[in-house]
Design a protein around this motif. Sequence first.
Motif, PDB file in Angstrom:
ATOM      1  N   SER A  91      12.191  21.855 -18.155  1.00  0.00           N
ATOM      2  CA  SER A  91      11.926  21.612 -19.581  1.00  0.00           C
ATOM      3  C   SER A  91      12.270  20.172 -19.955  1.00  0.00           C
ATOM      4  CB  SER A  91      12.737  22.590 -20.441  1.00  0.00           C
ATOM      5  OG  SER A  91      12.292  23.914 -20.268  1.00  0.00           O
ATOM      6  N   LEU A  92      13.415  19.706 -19.489  1.00  0.00           N
ATOM      7  CA  LEU A  92      13.830  18.326 -19.782  1.00  0.00           C
ATOM      8  C   LEU A  92      12.881  17.310 -19.145  1.00  0.00           C
ATOM      9  CD1 LEU A  92      17.702  18.671 -19.355  1.00  0.00           C
ATOM     10  CD2 LEU A  92      16.396  18.555 -21.491  1.00  0.00           C
ATOM     11  N   LEU A  93      12.338  17.684 -17.985  1.00  0.00           N
ATOM     12  CA  LEU A  93      11.384  16.788 -17.324  1.00  0.00           C
ATOM     13  C   LEU A  93      10.140  16.596 -18.176  1.00  0.00           C
ATOM     14  CD1 LEU A  93      10.407  15.149 -14.893  1.00  0.00           C
ATOM     15  CD2 LEU A  93       9.623  17.286 -13.850  1.00  0.00           C
ATOM     16  N   LEU A  94       9.600  17.700 -18.727  1.00  0.00           N
ATOM     17  CA  LEU A  94       8.402  17.575 -19.559  1.00  0.00           C
ATOM     18  C   LEU A  94       8.710  16.828 -20.853  1.00  0.00           C
ATOM     19  CD1 LEU A  94       5.413  18.160 -19.887  1.00  0.00           C
ATOM     20  CD2 LEU A  94       5.990  20.357 -20.933  1.00  0.00           C
ATOM     21  N   VAL A  95       9.895  17.043 -21.413  1.00  0.00           N
ATOM     22  CA  VAL A  95      10.301  16.291 -22.605  1.00  0.00           C
ATOM     23  C   VAL A  95      10.269  14.792 -22.322  1.00  0.00           C
ATOM     24  CG1 VAL A  95      12.246  15.752 -24.126  1.00  0.00           C
ATOM     25  CG2 VAL A  95      11.678  18.133 -23.636  1.00  0.00           C
ATOM     26  N   SER A  96      10.764  14.404 -21.151  1.00  0.00           N
ATOM     27  CA  SER A  96      10.777  12.980 -20.788  1.00  0.00           C
ATOM     28  C   SER A  96       9.375  12.423 -20.584  1.00  0.00           C
ATOM     29  CB  SER A  96      11.593  12.777 -19.512  1.00  0.00           C
ATOM     30  OG  SER A  96      10.936  13.327 -18.384  1.00  0.00           O
ATOM     31  N   MET A  97       8.403  13.312 -20.336  1.00  0.00           N
ATOM     32  CA  MET A  97       7.026  12.869 -20.105  1.00  0.00           C
ATOM     33  C   MET A  97       6.184  12.841 -21.373  1.00  0.00           C
ATOM     34  SD  MET A  97       6.252  14.992 -16.585  1.00  0.00           S
ATOM     35  CE  MET A  97       4.504  14.540 -16.598  1.00  0.00           C
ATOM     36  N   ALA A  98       6.747  13.289 -22.500  1.00  0.00           N
ATOM     37  CA  ALA A  98       5.971  13.411 -23.729  1.00  0.00           C
ATOM     38  C   ALA A  98       5.340  12.085 -24.158  1.00  0.00           C
ATOM     39  CB  ALA A  98       6.857  13.971 -24.851  1.00  0.00           C
ATOM     40  N   LYS A  99       6.132  11.033 -24.124  1.00  0.00           N
ATOM     41  CA  LYS A  99       5.617   9.725 -24.531  1.00  0.00           C
ATOM     42  C   LYS A  99       4.579   9.194 -23.543  1.00  0.00           C
ATOM     43  CE  LYS A  99       5.882   6.678 -27.824  1.00  0.00           C
ATOM     44  NZ  LYS A  99       5.597   7.059 -29.233  1.00  0.00           N
ATOM     45  N   PRO A 100       4.852   9.215 -22.233  1.00  0.00           N
ATOM     46  CA  PRO A 100       3.827   8.757 -21.277  1.00  0.00           C
ATOM     47  C   PRO A 100       2.517   9.536 -21.363  1.00  0.00           C
ATOM     48  CG  PRO A 100       5.959   8.863 -20.194  1.00  0.00           C
ATOM     49  CD  PRO A 100       6.136   9.476 -21.552  1.00  0.00           C
ATOM     50  N   ILE A 101       2.597  10.831 -21.651  1.00  0.00           N
ATOM     51  CA  ILE A 101       1.369  11.632 -21.777  1.00  0.00           C
ATOM     52  C   ILE A 101       0.547  11.143 -22.962  1.00  0.00           C
ATOM     53  CG2 ILE A 101       0.479  13.927 -22.366  1.00  0.00           C
ATOM     54  CD1 ILE A 101       2.779  15.099 -20.694  1.00  0.00           C
ATOM     55  N   SER A 102       1.202  10.905 -24.070  1.00  0.00           N
ATOM     56  CA  SER A 102       0.481  10.416 -25.259  1.00  0.00           C
ATOM     57  C   SER A 102      -0.098   9.022 -25.007  1.00  0.00           C
ATOM     58  CB  SER A 102       1.408  10.398 -26.477  1.00  0.00           C
ATOM     59  OG  SER A 102       2.492   9.519 -26.270  1.00  0.00           O
ATOM     60  N   TRP A 103       0.593   8.215 -24.221  1.00  0.00           N
ATOM     61  CA  TRP A 103       0.059   6.890 -23.862  1.00  0.00           C
ATOM     62  C   TRP A 103      -1.146   7.017 -22.940  1.00  0.00           C
ATOM     63  CZ3 TRP A 103       5.499   4.487 -22.454  1.00  0.00           C
ATOM     64  CH2 TRP A 103       6.118   4.082 -23.650  1.00  0.00           C
ATOM     65  N   PHE A 104      -1.052   7.910 -21.966  1.00  0.00           N
ATOM     66  CA  PHE A 104      -2.130   8.066 -20.983  1.00  0.00           C
ATOM     67  C   PHE A 104      -3.456   8.396 -21.654  1.00  0.00           C
ATOM     68  CE2 PHE A 104      -4.655  10.736 -18.078  1.00  0.00           C
ATOM     69  CZ  PHE A 104      -4.783   9.871 -16.996  1.00  0.00           C
ATOM     70  N   TYR A 105      -3.421   9.308 -22.621  1.00  0.00           N
ATOM     71  CA  TYR A 105      -4.645   9.715 -23.319  1.00  0.00           C
ATOM     72  C   TYR A 105      -4.911   8.890 -24.582  1.00  0.00           C
ATOM     73  CZ  TYR A 105      -4.786  13.923 -20.393  1.00  0.00           C
ATOM     74  OH  TYR A 105      -4.843  14.802 -19.347  1.00  0.00           O
ATOM     75  N   ASN A 106      -3.970   7.982 -24.900  1.00  0.00           N
ATOM     76  CA  ASN A 106      -4.077   7.189 -26.123  1.00  0.00           C
ATOM     77  C   ASN A 106      -4.167   8.112 -27.343  1.00  0.00           C
ATOM     78  OD1 ASN A 106      -4.169   4.785 -27.588  1.00  0.00           O
ATOM     79  ND2 ASN A 106      -6.415   4.706 -27.551  1.00  0.00           N
ATOM     80  N   SER A 107      -3.316   9.156 -27.361  1.00  0.00           N
ATOM     81  CA  SER A 107      -3.315  10.152 -28.442  1.00  0.00           C
ATOM     82  C   SER A 107      -1.873  10.413 -28.870  1.00  0.00           C
ATOM     83  CB  SER A 107      -3.973  11.458 -27.992  1.00  0.00           C
ATOM     84  OG  SER A 107      -5.326  11.263 -27.665  1.00  0.00           O
TER      85      SER A 107
END
Length: 472
Positions: A91-107
């Motif tokens: 769960s903490l791993l996905l939390v840490s990825m929240a910002k990079p995911i939004s950057w990747f899709y520009n969303s």
Amino acid sequence: MSLKESFFKNLLTVSFFAYLAQAFNYLASIFIFRIITPDEYGVVSMIVVFSGFIAIFSDAGFSFSVIRGNYNLKFLNKLSGATVIFGLLLSLLLVSMAKPISWFYNSPELFLPTICLASTFFLQSFSIIPKAKLQKEEEFKAIGIATVAMQLSNSSTQLALALSGFSFWAFIWGPIVGYIVQAIVYYRKTRLSINITSLQELKKTYTEVKSLVGNVSGFNMINYWARNSDYMMIGKLYDKATLGVYRNAYFLLMLPINFVGMVINQVFLPTIQKAVNSSRQKFEKEYIYLEGSLFLFALPLTIIFITLPKELVQLIWGNNWIAVAEYLPYFGVLCFTQTSLNPIGIGYIVLKKEHELLKIGGINAIILIIAIISGAIISTESLVFYYSIASTIIVSPIFIYFAFIKAFKFNLNKVLKNWIPKIVLCFSMLICIHFDFQSVIYLLLLLLTMITVVTEFNKISWVVKYIIRIKK
């Protein structure tokens, strides 16, 4: 009671509850996808590309270890604690990825939903060991009740939120509620406890199962990107609506495959484990027999996906999702082969050859990812076509050869006689679907149906006789 009778009895029990759970899911989806647009669903689909990857580690072979081993209650409580801690880390791993995911899709809108969805890994981890314990004890009714409770809670929450105008948030909070309910049901039934001890004890507990966990996790990781790199490519190269449409089409393909995972594998693993303990000849006989049941299970869905794609989509989701029908004939062909190959991993595990499974998975993943990228550059339909062709004439034969012949030591002539006609017909159908040779498609589908029914006729007659005997 023979292995066949034991398998079929347990299969009926699990199937009843699984179909009931899926009925709630389908009924809810009929209303939900008349409210949720492809663009809204595409938001969740973008997140799922990454959350789904992390999800493959949530079990990571812990349940297989419980079923295959002979552990006491004290060890299972420790293992429950280890899986819960592992779920929290995911769960903490996905939390840490929240910002990079939004950057990747520009969303930027993906940031908060990703954080909320992360909690599902922690919640899901509570159910892993209790469910495995019930599987080993063949308490499939209890598993079925938990599955129905989870799906009913999930679907009800999704429907209520969709009707209330919460858009894609329905798909975030539905699973959260469902996993909470599921964990409560499992722990009330098993009376297991979560024993979180010192770091040294956790390491000792993990050492007991690390070989199986490591190899299964590795295979699941490789297999995931082989199956889901298409989501990432479509989300990056096309728009949210296109991804939403494609994901719903893929959802229909995965229905029988997931059903096999949820139903067949639950019964398949303990049944095949008994056969292996008896003899290798018994293992081959029972595996081939049960595999034939999967051909019969997948065939009706293959026929519907190929012959009635538009009618099916209009019936369940309405005209807003009619674009899904473009992909269904391809997925109908894949449904037939992939559903029947699904339990191969179980065979490797019961024979304690999961390290070989990891190697084969890596080779096949590279092939599928190359096919997906090559097709995505052209169009989404080309992606589906390339993926289907690669899966049918390259990946499936590799699995058949290295699993059935090399690892399982099955009879070569029986394997070839069973699979070659089916693969040739499936490949021919894919070509005809791509070039729109409708009349030839129906002829090939008829031949596939006849071959399957004839070769598996003994199973049909045996099941009918068994049901009649039960009624008497």
